[in-house]
Design an enzyme around this catalytic site. Structure first.
Site: not given
Ligand code: CO8
Length: 345
Positions: A196, A219
């Site tokens: 997103g 995703e």
């Molecule tokens: N949602 C919720 N929390 C998140 C997200 C997320 N998308 N991304 C990161 N966080 C949180 C982690 O859970 C973590 O929290 P905590 O410290 O409490 O454990 C904190 O942020 C830091 O993250 P990381 O420890 O994972 O940090 P890294 O530097 O190791 O990694 C990344 C960074 C690579 C970005 C990794 O966090 C990651 O892969 N995040 C998810 C990315 C992802 O999959 N995004 C897609 C999500 S789905 C989507 O966007 C669908 C949109 C659809 C829209 C539809 C409209 C109709």
């Protein structure tokens, strides 16, 4: 230029405990005589919430403005504070410059890498709409942190959802409101723009990438697909093969790859990205607001209609601009070898 600009505001942010969440307060021109009473023009001094150390850099704030506070009123005005975004208004530093302001919105949910929870998106849409209605503002910039523009929709919020619920409430459909603004939006992307987050950037009109930006549609790794334009806007930006690769593998691309593919228009050093984006915003904001709006509308129509329909639409917009004062002013100024003074009429 925006004729109605009176007291160009600069911005003070506060994290004071008197304020709820990251707070923005606009500071108005010293010449506002009511500044100390807070009655006229919605000016309310709230010194307790002002942290002078967090004032926006003077190089980008209006030189006439720094002492009193202004708050907007009305449905379409900026709120005094938001929970998940920071909001600033910046004006060109050159006192002789006649450009309009730039509304700068910084996504601010650092612990979750700016994951786009519902509350954040509500804040974002509210501020974008407020800037779109603000006569002082000619362009909007959306940015995040150096680590993340936005790491996607909030996975913890989404994980609990069931089909019937997401379908009935048309989950995330409100995101599209970002594309309904008449003024241009620049996305200044540093760090992760994933899922997103990448889709939000693509809803904007110009994408600028910091040198360490990474774009991706991961995703597929979560057992879903992009839902806010990742399969539709991406293909228009980068072509079918690269879009398929990104959507099917979930692999990220770098800022440079994004530029080579046509997703972003410039790669800029991360440190100066936001200032450069604001500078570009100033360049846009000093043009005729009528021409800017129509130009944005015409370019966006190209993604929706056939070439002949698009060309017809463009020509009609072009004709329509001859009904504006700005067209008269722009062409007269050229012939008289002076800078135009647009009034957005
Ligand atoms: N949602 C919720 N929390 C998140 C997200 C997320 N998308 N991304 C990161 N966080 C949180 C982690 O859970 C973590 O929290 P905590 O410290 O409490 O454990 C904190 O942020 C830091 O993250 P990381 O420890 O994972 O940090 P890294 O530097 O190791 O990694 C990344 C960074 C690579 C970005 C990794 O966090 C990651 O892969 N995040 C998810 C990315 C992802 O999959 N995004 C897609 C999500 S789905 C989507 O966007 C669908 C949109 C659809 C829209 C539809 C409209 C109709």
């Amino acid at each position: 230029m925006f004729a109605s600009r009176q007291a160009a505001p600069t911005l003070f942010r506060s994290t004071s405990r008197h304020c709820h969440g990251p707070v923005l307060l606009k500071a108005c021109a010293a010449s506002f005589s009511t500044a100390s009473t807070g009655n006229r023009h919605g000016i309310i001094p709230r010194a307790a919430c002002v942290n002078l150390h967090q004032q926006a850099p003077s190089s980008t704030t209006n030189p006439h403005a720094n002492t009193s506070l202004r708050m907007h009123h009305g449905e379409s005005s900026l709120k005094e504070s938001y929970d998940h975004i920071l909001v600033e208004t910046r004006f060109p530093s050159d006192p002789s410059a006649k450009g309009g302001g730039v509304g700068l919105i910084t996504l601010h949910r650092p612990k979750a890498l700016n994951a786009l929870c519902d509350a954040l998106f509500d804040d974002l849409i509210h501020a974008v709409m407020a800037f779109d209605h603000d006569e002082d503002i000619g362009c909007i910039v959306i940015t995040g942190s150096t680590k993340a523009f936005a790491a996607g929709a909030d996975i913890s919020e989404m994980s609990k959802q069931e089909f019937a619920n997401v379908y009935k409430k048309n989950m995330f459909s409100q995101w599209a409101d970002i594309t309904k603004t008449s003024k241009p939006i620049i996305a200044a992307v540093n760090g992760f723009a994933l899922g997103g987050g990448c889709e939000l950037a693509m809803m904007c009109d110009i994408l600028l990438a910091g040198s360490k930006a990474q774009f991706g549609q991961p995703e597929i790794n979560l057992g879903v697909i992009p839902g806010a334009g990742g399969t539709q806007r991406l293909i228009r930006a980068v072509g079918k093969s690269k879009a398929m690769e990104m959507v099917l593998t979930g692999n990220r691309i770098s800022a440079q790859e994004a530029m080579d593919a046509g997703l972003v228009s410039k790669v800029i050093d991360s440190e100066i990205l936001v200032d450069e984006a604001v500078k570009m915003g100033f360049t846009i904001a000093e043009k005729s607001g009528m021409a800017v709006r129509m130009a944005k509308e015409a370019v966006n129509v190209a993604e929706e209609v056939s070439l002949s329909e698009g060309l017809r639409f463009e020509r009609r917009m072009f004709h329509a601009l001859f009904a504006t004062k700005d067209q008269k002013e722009g062409m007269s100024a050229f012939l008289e070898k002076r800078k135009p003074e647009f009034t957005n009429e």
